[in-house]
Design a protein around this motif. Structure first.
Motif, mmCIF file in Angstrom:
data_model
loop_
_atom_site.group_PDB
_atom_site.id
_atom_site.type_symbol
_atom_site.label_atom_id
_atom_site.label_comp_id
_atom_site.label_asym_id
_atom_site.label_seq_id
_atom_site.Cartn_x
_atom_site.Cartn_y
_atom_site.Cartn_z
ATOM 1 N N HIS A 24 0.838 -1.201 0.000
ATOM 2 C CA HIS A 24 0.000 0.000 0.000
ATOM 3 C C HIS A 24 0.875 1.254 0.000
ATOM 4 O O HIS A 24 1.984 1.255 0.543
ATOM 5 C CB HIS A 24 -0.914 0.035 1.224
ATOM 6 C CG HIS A 24 -1.957 -1.041 1.241
ATOM 7 N ND1 HIS A 24 -3.120 -0.970 0.508
ATOM 8 C CD2 HIS A 24 -1.997 -2.229 1.890
ATOM 9 C CE1 HIS A 24 -3.844 -2.056 0.719
ATOM 10 N NE2 HIS A 24 -3.179 -2.844 1.549
ATOM 11 N N ASP A 25 0.361 2.308 -0.584
ATOM 12 C CA ASP A 25 1.073 3.585 -0.616
ATOM 13 C C ASP A 25 0.931 4.291 0.730
ATOM 14 O O ASP A 25 -0.175 4.643 1.144
ATOM 15 C CB ASP A 25 0.487 4.461 -1.726
ATOM 16 C CG ASP A 25 1.164 5.822 -1.801
ATOM 17 O OD1 ASP A 25 2.243 5.991 -1.201
ATOM 18 O OD2 ASP A 25 0.592 6.724 -2.458
ATOM 19 N N HIS A 26 2.047 4.483 1.416
ATOM 20 C CA HIS A 26 2.021 5.204 2.693
ATOM 21 C C HIS A 26 2.954 6.409 2.634
ATOM 22 O O HIS A 26 3.425 6.907 3.665
ATOM 23 C CB HIS A 26 2.401 4.279 3.856
ATOM 24 C CG HIS A 26 3.652 3.482 3.650
ATOM 25 N ND1 HIS A 26 4.905 4.040 3.741
ATOM 26 C CD2 HIS A 26 3.838 2.178 3.332
ATOM 27 C CE1 HIS A 26 5.816 3.112 3.514
ATOM 28 N NE2 HIS A 26 5.198 1.963 3.253
ATOM 29 N N SER A 27 3.215 6.877 1.419
ATOM 30 C CA SER A 27 4.143 7.998 1.246
ATOM 31 C C SER A 27 3.613 9.306 1.821
ATOM 32 O O SER A 27 4.375 10.259 2.001
ATOM 33 C CB SER A 27 4.460 8.192 -0.238
ATOM 34 O OG SER A 27 3.272 8.485 -0.971
ATOM 35 N N SER A 28 2.306 9.365 2.124
ATOM 36 C CA SER A 28 1.721 10.587 2.693
ATOM 37 C C SER A 28 2.102 10.778 4.152
ATOM 38 O O SER A 28 2.009 11.895 4.686
ATOM 39 C CB SER A 28 0.190 10.546 2.580
ATOM 40 O OG SER A 28 -0.318 9.400 3.256
ATOM 41 N N LEU A 29 2.536 9.711 4.836
ATOM 42 C CA LEU A 29 2.861 9.802 6.263
ATOM 43 C C LEU A 29 4.023 10.757 6.503
ATOM 44 O O LEU A 29 5.071 10.657 5.868
ATOM 45 C CB LEU A 29 3.213 8.421 6.816
ATOM 46 C CG LEU A 29 2.062 7.425 6.975
ATOM 47 C CD1 LEU A 29 2.596 6.046 7.371
ATOM 48 C CD2 LEU A 29 1.051 7.920 8.018
ATOM 49 N N ARG A 30 3.804 11.684 7.447
ATOM 50 C CA ARG A 30 4.843 12.627 7.836
ATOM 51 C C ARG A 30 5.265 12.439 9.282
ATOM 52 O O ARG A 30 6.410 12.675 9.631
ATOM 53 C CB ARG A 30 4.360 14.061 7.608
ATOM 54 C CG ARG A 30 4.223 14.392 6.148
ATOM 55 C CD ARG A 30 3.568 15.731 5.867
ATOM 56 N NE ARG A 30 3.977 16.773 6.776
ATOM 57 C CZ ARG A 30 3.105 17.589 7.395
ATOM 58 N NH1 ARG A 30 1.845 17.455 7.233
ATOM 59 N NH2 ARG A 30 3.524 18.544 8.182
#
Length: 349
Positions: A272-278
């Motif tokens: 899954h794409d979790h690249s938004s997590l900061r």
């Protein structure tokens, strides 16, 4: 400032933006503000006012989230409990807090009965969701008072707003008395040290009960007008968590090391794409160095550690992403729980 002004302000500035998401349902900030006022009006008709304690025993749901702000709006005290507590434990919290009202999830009739027996000062019990107890159902009371306008009660800095019960590791649970002024500082401090740069464009996934640290985190998220997203059930489904992260472009999560370890080691982290997590914030316990390194390898430099106590709601130290070094070199800061939070001073005795 009365903490319920957060909702008032969001309704004015971001009225048509989502503030709470659960499954396929979304509540916009204007709707949340209206429902908070309706619930506050309903509680006021039963005599709940400034200083009265509202006990809430519920699984994560919209009614629990709204009840926090409704209590604040009235100047009452929100007294949430962990829904995993036993009936006699919740009954003790009712008597310890002097609860005048009880909002209880429909899955817990035994808890409702125990509280009614234990606390003679209790005025009434309202049920959250389906069930066969209570004088009324919270959603029905909100609908009955739809359109009611309730102003935020005038409060002072030291007026209590939340009885934050400890885990009871040294005997019975004890309530830390949190005030409007203190929580205003907590919100500001969290935004400064844990989630810098957070705006209404962010989004937060809830993976813990709103009755404790996750509730504080969601108050902070609400202060920026960003939405809170619930898991569809009380069971922690890692694959579903990642689906929600990808779907809603989740930017932050508040959790504990054991759950962070599950997120990192589950195969879904690679699908899954979790690249938004900061910011993936963990607290409540130390984290093994190897688990830190695994998290950094899978999620990137997004993990944030903080150390705190219920009495100061987490505001003691912080270890930000920049100090989470993936290599075991001189910059790794192995074993540390970070440095002092903004406005805080620590003394080692």
């Amino acid at each position: 400032m009365n903490l319920a002004h957060i909702v008032t302000q969001n309704a004015r500035r971001f009225g048509q933006r989502p503030g709470f998401i659960w499954g396929d349902r979304q509540w916009k900030w204007a709707e949340i503000d209206a429902q908070v006022s309706a619930l506050a009006a309903a509680l006021a008709t039963r005599g709940i006012g400034k200083g009265d304690r509202i006990l809430v025993h519920s699984k994560n749901c919209e009614a629990m989230f709204f009840s926090m702000f409704a209590a604040f709006r009235l100047g009452a005290v929100w007294v949430p409990t962990n829904f995993r507590l036993l009936p006699d434990e919740v009954a003790y919290l009712a008597t310890a807090s002097g609860a005048k009202a009880f909002l209880c999830h429909g899955d817990f009739p035994e808890h409702a009965a125990a509280v009614a027996t234990a606390e003679p000062a209790l005025g009434f019990t309202w049920r959250i969701g389906a069930g066969a107890f209570g004088e009324a159902e919270v959603g029905e009371m909100i609908a009955r008072h739809a359109g009611a306008s309730v102003a935020n009660a005038a409060v002072e800095r030291d007026d209590p707003c939340w009885f934050f019960f400890t885990s009871g590791t040294t005997g019975r649970s004890k309530a830390a008395v949190l005030t409007h002024g203190q929580m205003g500082f907590v919100v500001t401090n969290h935004l400064c040290d844990l989630l810098p740069g957070t705006t209404e464009a962010d989004a937060s996934l809830v993976v813990a009960p709103l009755s404790h640290g996750a509730g504080v985190h969601q108050l902070v998220i609400s202060a920026r007008g960003a939405p809170t997203i619930l898991l569809p059930s009380e069971r922690f489904d890692v694959d579903e968590a990642y689906r929600l992260i990808a779907r809603h472009r989740i930017t932050n999560i508040f959790t504990v090391p054991t759950i962070l370890k599950m997120l990192v080691e589950h195969p879904a982290v690679d699908t899954h794409d979790h690249s938004s997590l900061r910011y993936v914030i963990y607290a409540g316990a130390p984290m093994y160095r190897e688990d830190q390194k695994a998290a950094l390898a899978k999620l990137g430099k997004v993990i944030v550690q903080y150390f705190g106590l219920g009495e100061v709601t987490g505001n003691i130290t912080v270890l930000p992403p920049a100090l989470h070094d993936p290599e075991d070199g001189p910059n790794a800061r192995i074993g540390t729980c970070g440095f002092e939070r903004t406005g805080m001073q620590v003394q080692i005795q």
